[in-house]
Enzyme design. Structure first.
Site, mmCIF file in Angstrom:
data_model
loop_
_atom_site.group_PDB
_atom_site.id
_atom_site.type_symbol
_atom_site.label_atom_id
_atom_site.label_comp_id
_atom_site.label_asym_id
_atom_site.label_seq_id
_atom_site.Cartn_x
_atom_site.Cartn_y
_atom_site.Cartn_z
ATOM 1 C CB CYS A 43 100.991 11.478 -56.945
ATOM 2 S SG CYS A 43 101.704 11.683 -58.582
ATOM 3 C CB CYS B 60 80.038 20.202 -47.974
ATOM 4 S SG CYS B 60 79.994 22.000 -48.069
#
Lengths: 100, 361
Positions: free
Chosen positions: B166, B319
């Site tokens: 969430c 990255c």
């Protein structure tokens, strides 16, 4: 030609860029395999997310339902219920979610 | 009166005092559930307040268990609130759960959900399940042998990062209210012995369509936990379980197939091959140095922003040094981006071998 309604979990709706139900038109016998094949053909980005890329087996964090019944462990080549074939009921792809 | 006495005698453990835990705790306290235990290790943040209605602006910075206890005692001073400031783990779960009659899963991650499920099955406690994501929720009651457990439903978790949390993907603030109230309803039904519990049924809620669906779920006789011949007889390492399961078949995930060197990347750029470069570092790292042609999507946002990428194109991911991009490639491949590959060594290798003029960190 049967018109199949498919409901995807939210994260796969996002991935496939759809907002509501997916509608698929299929020829011939409507089975879980033909529905998922058509789904992946229309939305190639779903390949590997519902079924394993190689074995085409259902992923363990996904389940399949229709007409309130669990089809997750049914044969992928078994015909789906008439209510799914005639579009009155959707075929549900349900995914694990963990939010709380 | 008899029902109220049952509520007063009941002991309910709430794992998590967040989105689901907030409405749950309020309604259970208001109903007069005699003992409510709350396990949480987090503090209240402003970003919680849109859905975690147990806490207020004045509580920001407080421990959630303290904020919860304050508000629940104000609502009903006649009940007992037990707080546990700890992360529930394999080491303490049995001890935490054992004194309670019912456990409510209000957690927000897969490892803890499997942990709570397993501990409840091993101790024979009903597990009131609810989970949410964006505009959708699920609820059920797991109580083997009367019905399935969470493992019967989802034998393994998704690969890490595939289904955003969430916090990463967002959630309609009202959604945990709806699902949490369903969990509270099921809890009170179990305590009172009234009605038909959600055992063997999974309730699906779609807020955008305003639609509830109910589907039957069955106990899996082959379940390693609650099946006929269980192989899981104690708690395991759930971080490891959730970190290693659900990976792609070896045939398409050999590491050699997933990696590309910075010199190969440079050669492809020089040839003007048709591909995308994805940088999964954070924006502050991007500001220090970058490969100009790259698209920036931080790893933590990737699962929720997959729709910005084209699965038909080759995607080379980098990255800083290659670790985060390896996770990103795993996620991308599991999500259907079959041509995603990791740039070995990341931008540090690029700076050392290709473009020494860019700053490093």
């Amino acid at each position: 030609m049967p018109t199949i309604r498919v409901v995807l979990p939210t994260h796969l709706k996002t991935l496939s860029r759809v907002s509501g139900e997916v509608v698929l038109e299929l020829d011939g016998v409507v089975t879980q395999r033909t529905v998922l094949d058509a789904l992946e053909a229309k939305y190639p980005m779903l390949c590997g997310t519902i079924r394993d890329h190689v074995t085409k087996k259902r992923r363990a964090f996904i389940r399949f339902y229709a007409c309130e019944q669990d089809f997750s462990n049914e044969s992928p080549d078994a015909p789906l219920p008439e209510a799914v074939v005639n579009g009155s009921e959707p075929y549900l792809v349900v995914g694990a979610m963990a939010g709380g | 009166m008899e029902g109220q006495q049952k509520l007063k005698a009941a002991k309910v453990l709430l794992v998590g005092a967040g989105g689901l835990g907030s409405p749950l705790a309020l309604y259970l306290a208001a109903a007069g559930v005699g003992t409510i235990g709350i396990v949480d290790f987090d503090v209240v943040d402003f970003s919680n307040l849109q859905r975690q209605v147990l806490h207020t602006t004045a509580d920001v910075g407080r421990r959630k268990i303290d904020s919860a206890a304050t508000h629940l005692r104000a609502l009903n001073p006649e009940i007992e609130i037990q707080t546990y400031e700890t992360r529930i783990t394999s080491a303490n779960a049995m001890e935490l759960i054992r004194p309670y009659d019912i456990v409510i899963d209000g957690t927000d991650n897969f490892p803890t959900r499997y942990l709570v499920n397993d501990a409840c099955v091993l101790l024979g406690k009903p597990n009131i399940y609810g989970s949410i994501y964006r505009f959708e929720g699920q609820a059920s009651v797991f109580a083997p042998p009367l019905g399935p457990c969470y493992r019967c439903l989802f034998a393994e978790p998704p690969p890490p990062g595939m289904v955003p949390s969430c916090a990463e993907g967002g959630v309609l603030g009202i959604l945990p209210g709806v699902i949490g109230c369903i969990q509270a309803t099921e809890t009170i039904k179990l305590i009172l012995g009234n009605g038909t519990p959600l055992i063997g049924r999974l309730l699906l809620y779609d807020a955008l369509e305003m639609k509830f669906r109910q589907i039957k779920i069955s106990r899996n006789p082959d379940c390693p936990l609650c099946g006929d011949s269980p192989t899981i007889t104690g708690l395991i390492d759930y971080e490891q379980f959730c970190g290693i399961r659900g990976e792609e078949s070896p045939a398409v995930s050999e590491s050699a197939q997933e990696e590309v060197s910075v010199s190969e990347l440079k050669a492809k750029m020089d040839r003007r091959d048709d591909f995308d470069i994805l940088d999964v570092r954070n924006p502050e790292e991007w500001r220090i140095c970058r490969i100009e042609e790259a698209i920036l999507i931080p790893l933590g946002e990737l699962a929720a922003r997959l729709n910005e990428l084209d699965p038909a194109r080759e995607i080379l991911v980098h990255c800083k040094s290659g670790a985060r991009s390896a996770k990103a490639v795993e996620l991308l491949r599991a999500s259907g981006f079959a041509s995603a590959r990791n740039v070995k060594g990341g931008i540090l290798a690029w700076a050392e071998e290709i473009d020494p003029s860019i700053p490093t960190y």
